[in-house]
Design a protein around this motif. Structure first.
Motif, PDB file in Angstrom:
ATOM      1  N   LYS A   1      48.672  33.563  38.428  1.00 20.54           N
ATOM      2  CA  LYS A   1      47.691  34.125  39.366  1.00 20.54           C
ATOM      3  C   LYS A   1      47.628  33.384  40.701  1.00 20.54           C
ATOM      4  CE  LYS A   1      44.381  34.018  36.216  1.00 20.54           C
ATOM      5  NZ  LYS A   1      43.091  34.206  35.545  1.00 20.54           N
ATOM      6  N   ARG A   2      48.241  32.227  40.784  1.00 21.84           N
ATOM      7  CA  ARG A   2      48.264  31.499  42.058  1.00 21.84           C
ATOM      8  C   ARG A   2      49.261  32.123  43.037  1.00 21.84           C
ATOM      9  NH1 ARG A   2      49.339  25.840  39.241  1.00 21.84           N
ATOM     10  NH2 ARG A   2      50.821  27.262  38.296  1.00 21.84           N
TER      11      ARG A   2
ATOM     12  N   LYS B   1      40.590  38.468  39.365  1.00 23.42           N
ATOM     13  CA  LYS B   1      39.495  37.594  39.811  1.00 23.42           C
ATOM     14  C   LYS B   1      38.523  37.297  38.672  1.00 23.42           C
ATOM     15  CE  LYS B   1      39.522  38.771  44.690  1.00 23.42           C
ATOM     16  NZ  LYS B   1      38.837  39.489  45.770  1.00 23.42           N
ATOM     17  N   GLN B   2      38.527  38.144  37.637  1.00 29.87           N
ATOM     18  CA  GLN B   2      37.635  37.922  36.499  1.00 29.87           C
ATOM     19  C   GLN B   2      38.050  36.649  35.767  1.00 29.87           C
ATOM     20  OE1 GLN B   2      36.544  41.423  33.956  1.00 29.87           O
ATOM     21  NE2 GLN B   2      38.354  42.263  34.967  1.00 29.87           N
ATOM     22  N   LYS B   3      37.089  35.879  35.370  1.00 33.35           N
ATOM     23  CA  LYS B   3      37.376  34.667  34.603  1.00 33.35           C
ATOM     24  C   LYS B   3      38.038  35.069  33.278  1.00 33.35           C
ATOM     25  CE  LYS B   3      35.298  30.611  32.607  1.00 33.35           C
ATOM     26  NZ  LYS B   3      34.089  29.878  32.314  1.00 33.35           N
ATOM     27  N   GLY B   4      39.159  34.437  32.991  1.00 32.68           N
ATOM     28  CA  GLY B   4      39.831  34.678  31.719  1.00 32.68           C
ATOM     29  C   GLY B   4      40.792  35.853  31.710  1.00 32.68           C
ATOM     30  N   CYS B   5      40.942  36.542  32.809  1.00 31.49           N
ATOM     31  CA  CYS B   5      41.860  37.683  32.873  1.00 31.49           C
ATOM     32  C   CYS B   5      43.291  37.165  33.042  1.00 31.49           C
ATOM     33  CB  CYS B   5      41.484  38.601  34.031  1.00 31.49           C
ATOM     34  SG  CYS B   5      42.501  40.076  34.119  1.00 31.49           S
ATOM     35  N   GLU B   6      44.213  37.691  32.254  1.00 32.42           N
ATOM     36  CA  GLU B   6      45.625  37.295  32.320  1.00 32.42           C
ATOM     37  C   GLU B   6      46.492  38.536  32.416  1.00 32.42           C
ATOM     38  OE1 GLU B   6      46.585  34.225  32.666  1.00 32.42           O
ATOM     39  OE2 GLU B   6      44.634  33.324  32.264  1.00 32.42           O
TER      40      GLU B   6
ATOM     41  N   ARG C   1      31.468  37.942  25.202  1.00 32.19           N
ATOM     42  CA  ARG C   1      32.668  38.656  25.647  1.00 32.19           C
ATOM     43  C   ARG C   1      33.845  38.306  24.736  1.00 32.19           C
ATOM     44  NH1 ARG C   1      31.752  41.866  29.763  1.00 32.19           N
ATOM     45  NH2 ARG C   1      30.344  41.208  31.378  1.00 32.19           N
TER      46      ARG C   1
ATOM     47  N   LYS D   1      38.161  39.266  24.142  1.00 28.39           N
ATOM     48  CA  LYS D   1      39.340  39.628  24.924  1.00 28.39           C
ATOM     49  C   LYS D   1      39.831  41.003  24.479  1.00 28.39           C
ATOM     50  CE  LYS D   1      40.010  35.953  27.413  1.00 28.39           C
ATOM     51  NZ  LYS D   1      40.563  36.004  28.724  1.00 28.39           N
TER      52      LYS D   1
ATOM     53  N   PRO E   1      38.305  40.262  29.787  1.00 30.25           N
ATOM     54  CA  PRO E   1      37.071  40.059  29.039  1.00 30.25           C
ATOM     55  C   PRO E   1      36.415  41.421  28.795  1.00 30.25           C
ATOM     56  CG  PRO E   1      37.030  38.866  31.142  1.00 30.25           C
ATOM     57  CD  PRO E   1      38.254  39.692  31.121  1.00 30.25           C
TER      58      PRO E   1
END
Length: 181
Positions: free
Chosen positions: A79-80, A155-160, A112, A114, A99
């Motif tokens: 994501k970077r 941008k969601q925390k934990g999204c891959e 939440r 996955k 999530p």
């Protein structure tokens, strides 16, 4: 040609995401996914790659092994990096881990879990093939709209994000606009 879209059953979102990304309802079934889990952890009483209850909830290792059975590879997206580096024409589809709130009837619990969803370009449009949707959802017809969608999701925390590519595309890194980067 109609778009193939499996709907959510039990905790089989990984299975549905795979079949949706490959546009093939016979690509994988619960038995083949359970066999993959067993091959990843032979002899284990409680398999770490799926739910103890046997309802699914497969992890990324199972998805990666399943994709390889289809002569493809799952490439984890860092994501970077800028999404503009993606060569979308060389990517079969995407599987995203997002999530997802737990629902008890009509009540949403603040916990939440996955959830695996498939995204794919089909006949001139990008689609969200999330098994929790009643039907495929059109994201848009341009790369810019699709990349904006990915950007907002990531941008969601934990999204891959996993890129699903053919094996030669993976080896040559042609899923990137500049494979040397």
């Amino acid at each position: 040609m109609p778009i193939y879209h499996e709907k959510q059953r039990w905790e089989l979102c990984a299975l549905h995401a795979l079949n949706n990304v490959f546009q093939d309802g016979k690509a994988f079934n619960k038995q083949s996914m359970d066999e993959l889990c067993q091959s990843l952890s032979p002899g284990s009483v409680l398999n770490p790659h799926k739910s103890m209850l046997g309802l699914g909830n497969y992890d990324v290792n199972v998805i990666m092994a399943a994709v390889q059975r289809r002569e493809c590879e799952a490439v984890w997206w860092d994501k970077r990096r800028s999404l503009e580096q993606l060569e979308l024409d060389n990517i079969l589809g995407f599987i995203m881990n997002v999530p997802s709130p737990i629902q008890l009837g009509f009540v949403s619990v603040p916990i939440r879990r996955k959830h695996w969803i498939a995204l794919r370009h089909i006949e001139g449009a990008f689609y969200n093939l999330d098994s929790k949707l009643s039907k495929p959802q059109t994201i848009g017809t341009t790369s810019a709209i699709f990349l904006d969608f990915l950007r907002s999701q990531l941008k969601q925390k934990g999204c891959e994000l996993l890129l699903i590519v053919e094996r030669d595309v993976c080896e040559l890194r042609t899923w990137l606009k500049d494979p040397t980067s």
